[in-house]
Design an enzyme around this catalytic site. Structure first.
Site, PDB file in Angstrom:
ATOM      1  N   HIS A 169       9.461   0.468   8.143  1.00 47.86           N
ATOM      2  CA  HIS A 169       9.073  -0.798   8.642  1.00 47.86           C
ATOM      3  C   HIS A 169       9.437  -1.807   7.354  1.00 47.86           C
ATOM      4  CE1 HIS A 169       6.722   1.358  11.841  1.00 47.86           C
ATOM      5  NE2 HIS A 169       6.448   1.995  10.837  1.00 47.86           N
ATOM      6  N   ASN A 223      -2.467   2.833   3.434  1.00 51.87           N
ATOM      7  CA  ASN A 223      -1.928   4.151   3.646  1.00 51.87           C
ATOM      8  C   ASN A 223      -2.589   5.155   2.943  1.00 51.87           C
ATOM      9  OD1 ASN A 223       0.518   3.392   5.396  1.00 51.87           O
ATOM     10  ND2 ASN A 223       1.565   2.649   3.596  1.00 51.87           N
ATOM     11  N   THR A 225       2.931  -6.049   2.835  1.00 56.33           N
ATOM     12  CA  THR A 225       3.311  -4.828   3.647  1.00 56.33           C
ATOM     13  C   THR A 225       2.366  -3.985   3.718  1.00 56.33           C
ATOM     14  OG1 THR A 225       3.976  -3.610   1.761  1.00 56.33           O
ATOM     15  CG2 THR A 225       5.750  -5.072   2.930  1.00 56.33           C
ATOM     16  N   ASP A 253       0.806  -1.146  -0.045  1.00 59.53           N
ATOM     17  CA  ASP A 253       0.092  -0.092  -0.197  1.00 59.53           C
ATOM     18  C   ASP A 253       0.842   1.143   0.019  1.00 59.53           C
ATOM     19  OD1 ASP A 253       0.714  -0.606   2.521  1.00 59.53           O
ATOM     20  OD2 ASP A 253      -0.789   0.408   3.706  1.00 59.53           O
TER      21      ASP A 253
HETATM   22  C1  BDR Z   1       2.572  -0.132   8.698  1.00 58.21           C
HETATM   23  O1  BDR Z   1       1.673   0.636   8.383  1.00 58.21           O
HETATM   24  C2  BDR Z   1       2.038   1.570   7.301  1.00 58.21           C
HETATM   25  O2  BDR Z   1       2.000   3.126   7.795  1.00 58.21           O
HETATM   26  C3  BDR Z   1       3.519   1.389   6.931  1.00 58.21           C
HETATM   27  O3  BDR Z   1       3.449   1.310   5.487  1.00 58.21           O
HETATM   28  C4  BDR Z   1       3.631  -0.066   7.275  1.00 58.21           C
HETATM   29  O4  BDR Z   1       3.225  -0.953   6.637  1.00 58.21           O
HETATM   30  C5  BDR Z   1       3.234   0.336   9.815  1.00 58.21           C
HETATM   31  O5  BDR Z   1       2.423   0.240  11.157  1.00 58.21           O
HETATM   32 CA    CA Z   2       2.756  -0.616   4.253  1.00 59.63          CA
END
Ligand code: BDR
Ligand code: CA
Length: 322
Positions: free
Chosen positions: A251, A51, A136, A22
């Protein structure tokens, strides 16, 4: 199959992967890491809400792959909301576009119209080797794939996802954003019987883009490095405003990095559940590190400690190689 020299010095075929994401500033770096690393072969990218709205995530993915010169990687758009039909969005972290900050090139390729679940199915079934699924964002597309096409499990080496935590959350005090956004989907994945690896906030908060790291990005004599540095500027300001971090935790690339260098992260195999109902704790991962539920079998490998120096060397080398 072209062979890649692994960090061990051994020549091996690159590991086939798909990334469901995302993007998102840290998803963007995860995509660059995959494109720039000969140890993995990025077969496809699928997108989800998270996101930002899924339409924005899809455009961002196409732009990131254009920036990386990887326009041959097929991209398909997926879920607009979780299995419960709700769309939790993280624009409050990643900005209006989901990838606010530096200018991005116009997309030089188009989406595969069949959609994310179908692209994942086709890609996995066409691969000679089992495919590693990297997730992710909210894990909705992967759950839908497993529910609609359970036969693909035979072609999946493992699912490695960024989400959850052994400790506190970020979107709520106890729930991490991705697992909050679709806990029912994570529940499907955790019960799938597949090899599952969880890379949660307890790990990714060790992956901080310190001023030294950002300076190494900025010092690269190409637009990809400088774009990364500018992304970190926007992302870092969000993390400082919202959670008082001095430097942003990057992350999502931790998942891809774990595939490239198996010694980068220490893991614990244990039982993981996700809260589907709690009054205040929906989306929270319950990680049984100390076997307090003796009747529950381990169903995940949980990332615990990161060698941050090696991580940044690996990420920055890949970005510089693009
Ligand atoms: C996750 O949430 C999003 O803000 C980032 O892309 C990551 O995958 C972190 O909590
Ligand atoms: Ca993410």
């Amino acid at each position: 199959v072209a062979l890649a020299r692994q960090r061990t010095g051994v020549l091996m075929a690159p590991r086939p992967i798909v990334i469901d994401c995302d993007p998102g500033h840290d998803d963007a770096v995860a995509l660059l890491l995959a494109v720039g690393s000969p140890e993995v072969d990025l077969l496809a990218v699928t997108t989800t809400f998270g996101n930002c709205a899924v339409e924005d995530a899809t455009r961002n993915a196409l732009q990131i792959l254009t920036l990386a010169g990887a326009t041959g990687v097929p991209v398909a758009s997926g879920a607009a909301g979780g299995i419960d039909g709700k769309s939790t969005l993280g624009n409050y972290v990643h900005g209006t576009s989901g990838l606010d900050g530096p200018p991005m090139p116009a997309p030089a390729s188009e989406v595969v119209p069949a959609g994310a679940v179908e692209l994942l199915r086709r890609t996995i079934q066409a691969s000679a080797e089992p495919v590693t699924v990297v997730a992710t964002g909210p894990i909705t597309n992967v759950a839908r794939l497993l529910l609609e096409h359970p036969e693909v499990k035979d072609g999946i080496a493992e699912v490695i996802f960024m989400g959850g935590s052994t400790e506190r959350g970020n979107h709520t005090p106890t729930a991490e954003f991705n697992t909050y956004a679709d806990p029912e989907a994570l529940d499907v994945v955790l019960r799938s019987g597949l090899v599952v690896r969880m890379v949660g906030l307890n790990l990714t908060h060790q992956a901080l883009a310190t001023p030294e790291v950002v300076e190494r990005m900025r010092a690269m004599d190409h637009v990809v490095g400088q774009t990364c540095a500018a992304w970190m500027g926007f992302f870092g300001a969000s993390y400082n405003r919202l959670w008082e971090f001095e430097a942003p935790p990057v992350h999502d690339p931790c998942t891809v990095a774990a595939l490239i260098d198996p010694d980068l992260i220490q893991w614990r195999e244990c039982f993981v559940a996700v809260e589907l109902a709690g009054t205040w704790t929906r989306g929270t991962t319950v990680v049984d590190l100390h076997h307090r539920y003796p009747d529950e079998k381990p169903n995940a490998h949980v990332a615990m400690t990161l060698d941050a120096e090696r991580y940044w060397d690996l990420v920055l080398d890949a970005v510089d190689r693009i």
